[in-house]
Design a protein around this motif. Structure first.
Motif, PDB file in Angstrom:
ATOM      1  N   UNK A 130      -5.496   7.514 -48.838  1.00 15.42           N
ATOM      2  CA  UNK A 130      -4.825   8.762 -48.447  1.00 15.42           C
ATOM      3  C   UNK A 130      -4.450   8.772 -46.965  1.00 15.42           C
ATOM      4  N   UNK A 131      -4.344   7.588 -46.354  1.00 14.04           N
ATOM      5  CA  UNK A 131      -4.021   7.485 -44.929  1.00 14.04           C
ATOM      6  C   UNK A 131      -4.900   8.425 -44.119  1.00 14.04           C
ATOM      7  N   UNK A 132      -6.182   8.119 -44.095  1.00  9.57           N
ATOM      8  CA  UNK A 132      -7.126   9.061 -43.483  1.00  9.57           C
ATOM      9  C   UNK A 132      -6.946   9.167 -41.972  1.00  9.57           C
ATOM     10  N   UNK A 133      -7.364  10.311 -41.432  1.00  9.73           N
ATOM     11  CA  UNK A 133      -7.328  10.526 -39.987  1.00  9.73           C
ATOM     12  C   UNK A 133      -8.568   9.939 -39.322  1.00  9.73           C
ATOM     13  N   UNK A 179     -13.895   7.741 -46.554  1.00 11.50           N
ATOM     14  CA  UNK A 179     -15.342   7.544 -46.590  1.00 11.50           C
ATOM     15  C   UNK A 179     -15.702   6.458 -47.586  1.00 11.50           C
ATOM     16  N   UNK A 190     -11.136  16.633 -46.041  1.00  8.48           N
ATOM     17  CA  UNK A 190     -10.209  16.034 -46.994  1.00  8.48           C
ATOM     18  C   UNK A 190      -9.383  14.911 -46.396  1.00  8.48           C
ATOM     19  N   UNK A 191      -9.214  14.953 -45.054  1.00 10.06           N
ATOM     20  CA  UNK A 191      -8.385  13.939 -44.407  1.00 10.06           C
ATOM     21  C   UNK A 191      -9.223  12.759 -43.933  1.00 10.06           C
ATOM     22  N   UNK A 201     -10.234   3.031 -51.829  1.00  6.23           N
ATOM     23  CA  UNK A 201     -10.397   4.463 -52.067  1.00  6.23           C
ATOM     24  C   UNK A 201     -10.635   5.217 -50.755  1.00  6.23           C
ATOM     25  N   UNK A 209     -16.645  14.165 -51.040  1.00  4.81           N
ATOM     26  CA  UNK A 209     -16.184  14.041 -49.659  1.00  4.81           C
ATOM     27  C   UNK A 209     -14.731  14.491 -49.574  1.00  4.81           C
ATOM     28  N   UNK A 210     -14.115  14.700 -50.737  1.00  5.79           N
ATOM     29  CA  UNK A 210     -12.716  15.138 -50.759  1.00  5.79           C
ATOM     30  C   UNK A 210     -12.572  16.594 -51.186  1.00  5.79           C
ATOM     31  N   UNK A 228      -7.370  13.981 -52.339  1.00  2.00           N
ATOM     32  CA  UNK A 228      -7.349  14.114 -50.882  1.00  2.00           C
ATOM     33  C   UNK A 228      -6.094  14.828 -50.407  1.00  2.00           C
ATOM     34  N   UNK A 287       3.872   0.311 -39.510  1.00  2.00           N
ATOM     35  CA  UNK A 287       4.531   0.942 -38.373  1.00  2.00           C
ATOM     36  C   UNK A 287       3.509   1.256 -37.291  1.00  2.00           C
ATOM     37  N   UNK A 288       4.010   1.316 -36.080  1.00  2.00           N
ATOM     38  CA  UNK A 288       3.108   1.601 -34.979  1.00  2.00           C
ATOM     39  C   UNK A 288       2.811   3.090 -34.875  1.00  2.00           C
ATOM     40  N   UNK A 300       1.675   6.431 -36.366  1.00  5.77           N
ATOM     41  CA  UNK A 300       0.905   6.960 -37.491  1.00  5.77           C
ATOM     42  C   UNK A 300       1.650   8.154 -38.077  1.00  5.77           C
ATOM     43  N   UNK A 348      -5.998  -2.644 -37.405  1.00  4.80           N
ATOM     44  CA  UNK A 348      -4.680  -2.012 -37.476  1.00  4.80           C
ATOM     45  C   UNK A 348      -4.796  -0.487 -37.538  1.00  4.80           C
ATOM     46  N   UNK A 349      -5.766  -0.015 -38.347  1.00  7.85           N
ATOM     47  CA  UNK A 349      -5.946   1.430 -38.449  1.00  7.85           C
ATOM     48  C   UNK A 349      -6.225   2.013 -37.064  1.00  7.85           C
ATOM     49  N   UNK A 358      -6.551   5.659 -35.491  1.00  8.94           N
ATOM     50  CA  UNK A 358      -7.620   6.246 -36.307  1.00  8.94           C
ATOM     51  C   UNK A 358      -8.978   5.846 -35.723  1.00  8.94           C
ATOM     52  N   UNK A 389      -2.995   0.604 -34.357  1.00  2.30           N
ATOM     53  CA  UNK A 389      -1.638   1.054 -34.667  1.00  2.30           C
ATOM     54  C   UNK A 389      -1.573   2.531 -35.008  1.00  2.30           C
ATOM     55  N   UNK A 390      -2.608   3.031 -35.677  1.00  4.54           N
ATOM     56  CA  UNK A 390      -2.541   4.417 -36.140  1.00  4.54           C
ATOM     57  C   UNK A 390      -3.449   5.339 -35.338  1.00  4.54           C
ATOM     58  N   UNK A 414      -1.244  17.702 -45.185  1.00  2.02           N
ATOM     59  CA  UNK A 414      -2.406  18.078 -46.009  1.00  2.02           C
ATOM     60  C   UNK A 414      -2.239  19.500 -46.507  1.00  2.02           C
ATOM     61  N   UNK A 467      -2.533  -4.529 -49.745  1.00  2.48           N
ATOM     62  CA  UNK A 467      -3.123  -4.889 -48.450  1.00  2.48           C
ATOM     63  C   UNK A 467      -4.504  -5.519 -48.655  1.00  2.48           C
TER      64      UNK A 467
END
Lengths: 411, 298
Positions: free
Chosen positions: B146-149, B75, B71-72, B142, A223-224, B99, A2-3, A5, B174-175, B181, B178-179, A10, B116
């Motif tokens: 979590x669909x990172x920001x 990495x 967390x978002x 990895x 990192x999480x 995450x 999808x376009x 986001x 695409x990230x 990011x 489209x998103x 969280x 993907x």
């Protein structure tokens, strides 16, 4: 794709340690090492219990030959011996022999423990068991006294009253728990289990930390989530597995011992199990942080043994002191060991099981252990956070302490 | 926007980062390039909070980055790391959960991500059983699961086959597009950086030495190079113009560096009198050439 986001909501990271705990619990439950060690523990315990069930329960028993031609006289002497044996809590099986030489032959080939001839001689092969000598002497004396009293015109009732057991009341100034030996046995097994559990699961915490460090996954994890969430989760997950295993093993052992009759006091064993469990939980909380820090200092499994030496020594010394408590739970060393935080997890359950720990001592032991743990946790967390991301050579504690100033300890 | 401001970090006597500042904006792919040991990994580790700076800040959308924000982020560390004995799908689900992805979404996200990246067939395999290239793809998964920001990737292309490179380029594009990011990745494959990045940050010896789009970097460069290909020319035809220096002889022709006050038309005129000119034009340096010039390593 999808376009737009779609941001994933969280939630706060407060529950992150639970995710870690659940993973560590599951992974190790399926671990071959866990399955094997549980199996070995169960087998060893079963052997111990079964061995006791089939040896300890039987009363001492003797075979006595009685010689003579008068069957009625032999029968009478056999009755007297049986009665005397009963009074001493042993069992004597008598057999009559017409021929003294046949009786002697039976003595030689081991069929009899001793032979009492019609002339009143007690014949042994190389010696006669002392208990058997006392039983026979007792029977002979009673026989003569009964005969003399009968001759003097006493009735059977009067003779019984005279020769019956005197009713002596026994009192002690400092009475010992009559079940002390049994309790000590249970305590010994309990402390052995607790030692294995504390040590084994502590090493698991350390290897778990090294695994994550060696595979470098720790950098992804941190990192999480924060270092102390990872640390807390690991300790909680592995500790929980330790508790589950301890309960399962104890339940199995007590069950088996009750069924086979090896255990006279299952209720006491259950009580002691709870005491051991409580101190295992507290002791594990105390030690686990130290194991984790030890693990975080190195990057390869091969270095584990070296880095664990200090913690190992402390636990082994504690174990030896708690064995001391089995001998004499009121001696100064076991008493002190049962109070100090680093050794009380092993020493105090023994003293409680032996009935020697007083309520104030137990309270002090718990208070010190909890206080010690509370003091150690932030210390361990800081050292762990400072060391766990430093791969390569062994990390010095000072370096770990300093570099931990900000990593993961913020917010 | 991710902002790194005034980052400084030393390891003993070594200054790994010295006043490093740059930003990665939404929807942009930033290539982070520099020689080995220049400080790329140190800067990225600081951005992800696995290393603390001696000075400076990292801000995300204007807010100092803490554990909750981090967390978002997605990495990929320089030292690859996964649980070797954990199965691919299970591992990615777990990492998604760490995450903060909800339990119901985590597994679906893990499944989508490996599809993907083309490793869906290995979902039930232990990571250690995979080839290095596939392990690399799981590692990328990895960072994405979590669909990172924000994406911070340290050498994400190293170890990938050409198909993997195309897949990853597409995913990053695409990230970003489209998103929205922001993506920052380090690489030594400069042709790749040139192809897919919107801008480049060049670091050398702990300092940022260039920062901008590739066009900007080119414009900033002081050398004026021209390629001239003349058929049947006599050797040394160019020697008569002052301020023109032959710097390279290629199959396509000769490359000249022109002094600031030299008109390129004079060079062309001279070339024409020497023979048939089949090529004439300014030379656009590749990123690799710019890199060598700026960093000064030949």
């Amino acid at each position: 794709m999808s376009d737009q986001h779609s941001p994933v909501p969280r939630p706060t990271d407060r529950g992150a340690w639970r995710l870690v705990a659940a993973r560590d619990f599951r992974v190790r439950l399926r671990d071959k090492g866990f399955v094997i060690s549980t199996g070995i523990t169960l087998v060893v315990l079963s052997l111990f219990i079964l061995a006791r069930a089939f040896t300890d329960d039987t009363r001492p028993s003797f075979d006595l030959g009685l010689t003579g031609n008068d069957a009625a006289a032999i029968e009478q002497r056999a009755d007297q011996v049986r009665a005397a044996a009963e009074r001493r809590g042993v069992e004597v099986n008598s057999r009559g022999f017409d021929d003294e030489r046949v009786a002697e032959a039976a003595l030689r080939d081991g069929g009899l423990d001793a032979v009492l001839t019609k002339d009143g001689v007690l014949l042994g092969l190389t010696s006669v068991p002392p208990v058997l000598t006392q039983v026979v002497a007792d029977a002979a004396v009673r026989g003569r006294l009964t005969a003399a009293l009968e001759a003097g015109g006493a009735t059977m009732g009067e003779i019984e009253a005279l020769l019956g057991q005197p009713s002596i009341e026994v009192r002690t100034l400092e009475p010992q728990d009559p079940n002390r030996d049994e309790n000590a046995r249970i305590a010994f097994i309990a402390v052995l289990l607790a030692y294995g559990q504390l040590f084994g699961y502590g090493v698991w915490v350390a290897t778990g930390v090294i695994e994550e460090k060696a595979s470098r996954v720790v950098e992804i994890l941190l990192s999480a989530i924060r270092p102390r969430q990872l640390l807390a989760g690991k300790i909680a997950g592995i500790g929980l597995l330790g508790i589950v295993q301890l309960v399962a093993v104890a339940a199995f052992a007590i069950g088996l011992a009750s069924v086979t009759g090896a255990l006279e006091l299952p209720a006491t064993a259950v009580g002691i199990t709870f005491v051991v469990l409580a101190w295992f939980v507290m002791g594990f909380a105390f030690y686990a942080g130290l194991f984790a820090v030890s693990g975080s200092l190195v990057s390869r499994m091969e270095e584990l043994q070296n880095v664990l030496v200090p913690v190992n020594l402390v636990i082994i010394v504690s174990f030896l002191m708690s064995l001391e408590a089995l001998q004499d739970p009121d001696a100064p060393v076991p008493v002190i060991a049962s109070l100090l935080p680093f050794s009380s997890a092993l020493a105090m359950p023994v003293r409680i099981a032996m009935g020697s720990a007083t309520a104030p001592q137990i309270a002090l032991s718990i208070a010190l252990l909890i206080a010690g743990t509370a003091a150690l946790i932030p210390l361990s967390a800081r050292l762990y956070a400072g060391a766990v991301l430093k791969t390569g050579t062994r990390v010095k504690l000072r370096v770990a302490w300093r570099s931990a100033s900000a990593v993961g300890l913020e917010g | 926007m991710l902002e790194l401001t005034g980052l400084r970090r030393t390891f003993g006597d070594l200054v790994a980062l010295d006043d490093v500042s740059f930003a990665v904006t939404e929807g942009h792919i930033v290539g982070f390039v520099g020689p080995n040991g220049a400080g790329k990994t140190t800067a990225m580790r600081i951005a992800l909070g696995v290393l603390t700076p001696d000075a400076g800040h990292v801000r995300w959308r204007g807010v100092p980055v803490g554990a909750q924000i981090r967390r978002s982020f997605g990495y990929m560390p320089e030292e690859r790391g996964l649980y070797p004995k954990m199965r691919v799908l299970e591992q990615l689900t777990y990492l998604a959960r760490l995450h903060g992805v909800a339990p119901t979404d985590a597994r679906r996200r893990a499944q989508e991500t490996i599809e993907v990246l083309g490793v869906a067939a290995r979902a039930k395999d232990r990571v250690e059983a995979l080839s290095l290239g596939n392990q690399q793809r799981v590692q990328l998964a990895s960072a994405l699961v979590h669909e990172p920001d924000l994406l911070v990737l340290d050498e994400p292309f190293s170890g990938l086959d050409p198909v993997g490179v195309d897949v990853l380029s597409g995913v990053l594009r695409r990230q970003a597009t489209n998103h929205g990011v922001p993506v920052v990745f380090s690489s030594h494959q400069l042709d790749l950086v040139e192809r897919i990045c919107d801008s480049v940050v060049l670091i050398d010896d702990g300092r940022i030495v260039a920062d901008g789009t590739i066009g900007e970097l080119r414009a900033r460069r002081e050398r004026r190079l021209f390629l001239v290909d003349v058929l049947g020319e006599a050797d040394g035809w160019h020697a008569t113009i002052p301020g023109v220096e032959l710097v390279d002889t290629t199959d396509d022709g000769l490359v000249f560096e022109l002094g600031e006050d030299v008109d390129e038309q004079r060079l062309l005129d001279l070339a024409r009198t020497s023979g048939d000119v089949v090529r004439f034009g300014p030379v656009h340096p590749s990123l690799a050439e710019l890199f060598r010039e700026v960093v000064g390593h030949e």
